[in-house]
Design an enzyme around this catalytic site. Structure first.
Site, PDB file in Angstrom:
ATOM      1  CD  GLU A 172      -2.906  -1.153   2.363  1.00  0.00           C
ATOM      2  OE1 GLU A 172      -2.775  -0.285   3.244  1.00  0.00           O
ATOM      3  OE2 GLU A 172      -3.804  -2.001   2.366  1.00  0.00           O
ATOM      4  CG  ASN A 215      -0.708  -7.030  -1.321  1.00  0.00           C
ATOM      5  OD1 ASN A 215      -1.291  -7.665  -2.200  1.00  0.00           O
ATOM      6  ND2 ASN A 215      -1.210  -6.866  -0.103  1.00  0.00           N
ATOM      7  CG  HIS A 251     -10.028  -5.900   0.794  1.00  0.00           C
ATOM      8  ND1 HIS A 251     -10.208  -7.038   1.541  1.00  0.00           N
ATOM      9  CD2 HIS A 251      -8.730  -5.554   0.953  1.00  0.00           C
ATOM     10  CE1 HIS A 251      -9.064  -7.362   2.129  1.00  0.00           C
ATOM     11  NE2 HIS A 251      -8.147  -6.483   1.786  1.00  0.00           N
ATOM     12  CD  GLU A 280      -4.688  -7.898   1.875  1.00  0.00           C
ATOM     13  OE1 GLU A 280      -5.566  -7.155   2.364  1.00  0.00           O
ATOM     14  OE2 GLU A 280      -3.475  -7.630   1.948  1.00  0.00           O
ATOM     15  CG  ASP A 282     -12.791  -9.114   2.017  1.00  0.00           C
ATOM     16  OD1 ASP A 282     -12.567  -8.236   1.152  1.00  0.00           O
ATOM     17  OD2 ASP A 282     -12.542  -8.937   3.225  1.00  0.00           O
TER      18      ASP A 282
END
Ligand code: XIL
Length: 461
Positions: A172, A215, A251, A280, A282
């Site tokens: 990030e 990432n 996400h 990650e 979801d």
């Protein structure tokens, strides 16, 4: 650069292929020319996600929290389904080096040894990140900060050397919005743009066997932020800065839906000569809409040769960092959700019974598929829904019919369709005593398609 062994390939026996049997007595005319064969698909205990992905040359993992490993249902769901784990918080800077040069790896070690004992791979997350950073780091002046960063990378990667398939070296580092600028952080503000390159160069010297990833989130489609990351990766590849992969956190929710150019975006990064990973995943929501979004993501990864794996950000909705949005594949009671069936189907795995090899085992039902007739351009399928040891008052079964095939009729059940996934619920026939069964049927127009429908797990209500 050293090559990693392929990840995700756990050794486990795969479920039997579907039994095939020829029908001997068929109605004349309709079936005459077709060389008809009925596929009698008996649902087995569901194939694990990790195995289904491994059959496609990919890993399928979950973020794991060490403090839940003692919960039997958590551990058994993890072990039965996933081929890779990512420690959700335990490898972050504040967890492993809360005071300078004093390292504690116990929680992360518990996850790694659990994974190793079950034959699962491990993703490392994360070495350099502005968040979950202990308070002692940010006051450091540049020279000191540089050596603290390099020491942190070196100590952590050395401890796990040989055990990690991919490391999120930097997480990030770019801002949201339209600027494409770097995010302000102690590293960025004191060391400048070069901190990312330095982190990757240091990482390569420590564990040459681990893939080194950048990432980030909100980089899943093409936008100013992903463009900026793209330019950085392109520059790194041109100058020989060691980077092997880009992680796309993924996400998603209604404000941040799965982008329509998700696959194209993965592909353009892959075309730079790096692997891409969904790190990650979801997706907030429920039911068939959530399932359809999961299908999109899995299909996007499968369509990109260099997309090497997918990690969902948790095992159960109960412990999700966004539990209110129920974004994962298992509900709070570890029941498989339609999203689970959709992921398994997209990975080409076989649909399973309503429970997972006896785990949970209460009020479950099973779904068994048979093709009952075939003609040029179409066929009829029938699914037998059978109640388990307790009676049920309703049921739902997802049936995935791959495009260009289309379902043209359904009987003895009520369909709801999103994309390729048709969830059929009971109509008049929801109540079944223990061990009793009912059937529903459907007609498929094949439109030139040849794949068999994938019948997912039955969910009882
Ligand atoms: C989250 C964890 O899931 C939470 O338990 C924790 O409180 C905060 O961090 N991007 C990342 C992950 O890279 O490390 C974050 O994980 C989610 C967003």
């Amino acid at each position: 650069m050293a090559q990693n062994p392929p990840v995700g390939g756990r050794t486990r026996r795969r479920p039997q292929a579907r039994a095939r049997c020829a029908l001997s007595l068929l109605t004349a005319g309709v079936l005459a020319a077709a060389g008809v064969v009925a596929l009698a698909g008996t649902a087995q205990a569901a194939g694990a996600l990790g195995d289904a992905a491994a059959a496609k040359g990919r890993y399928f993992g979950a973020a794991v929290a060490a403090n839940h490993l003692g919960e039997a249902a958590y551990a058994s769901t993890l072990d039965a389904q996933f081929g890779s784990v990512t420690p959700e918080n335990e490898m972050k800077w504040d967890a492993v080096e809360s005071s300078r040069n004093s390292f504690s790896f116990s929680a992360a070690d518990r996850i790694v040894s659990h994974a190793q004992s079950k034959g699962m791979k491990v993703r490392g997350h994360t070495l350099v990140w502005h968040s979950q950073l202990p308070g002692w780091v940010s006051p450091l002046a540049a020279t000191d900060l540089r050596s603290a960063m390099n020491n942190h990378i070196t100590q952590v990667m050395t401890h796990y050397k040989g055990k990690i398939h991919s490391w999120d070296v930097v997480n990030e580092a770019f801002q949201d919005g339209g600027s494409g600028a770097r995010r302000s952080s102690p590293f960025q503000d004191k060391l400048g743009n070069g901190f990312i390159e330095e982190a990757f160069r240091t990482a390569r010297t420590v564990d040459a066997g681990a893939k080194l990833c950048y990432n980030d989130y909100n980089t899943d489609g093409q936008n100013a932020k992903s463009n900026a990351v793209y330019e950085m990766v392109k520059d790194f590849k041109q100058r020989g800065v060691p980077i092997d992969c880009v992680g796309f956190q993924s996400h998603f929710n209604s404000n941040s839906p799965v982008p329509s150019d998700f696959q194209a975006n993965l592909q353009r990064f892959a075309d730079l000569g790096v692997d891409v990973q969904i790190t990650e995943l979801d997706i907030e929501g429920s039911g068939s809409a959530q399932a359809a979004n999961y299908t999109k993501v899995v299909n996007a990864c499968l369509a990109v040769t260099r997309c090497t794996g997918i990690t969902v950000w948790g095992v159960t909705d109960k412990y999700s960092w966004r539990s209110g949005g129920t974004p994962l594949l298992f509900d709070g009671d570890y029941n498989k959700k339609p999203a689970y069936d959709a992921v398994l189907a997209a990975l080409g795995g076989s649909g399973g019974g309503g429970d997972d090899g006896g785990e949970g085992g209460d009020g479950a039902c099973t779904a068994t598929y048979t093709r009952t007739s075939t003609w040029n351009g179409g066929y009829n399928g029938q699914v037998t829904v059978k109640a388990g040891g307790s009676g049920i008052t309703g049921w739902a079964v997802p049936v995935t019919v791959a495009s260009p095939q289309k379902v043209s009729a359904v009987w003895n059940g009520t369909p709801t369709t999103t994309g390729d996934v048709m969830t059929v619920r009971h109509s008049w026939n929801g109540t079944l005593a223990a061990g009793a069964s009912t059937t529903f049927g459907f007609t498929v127009q094949t439109n030139g398609g040849t794949s068999a429908p994938v019948v997912g797990a039955c969910t009882a209500s």
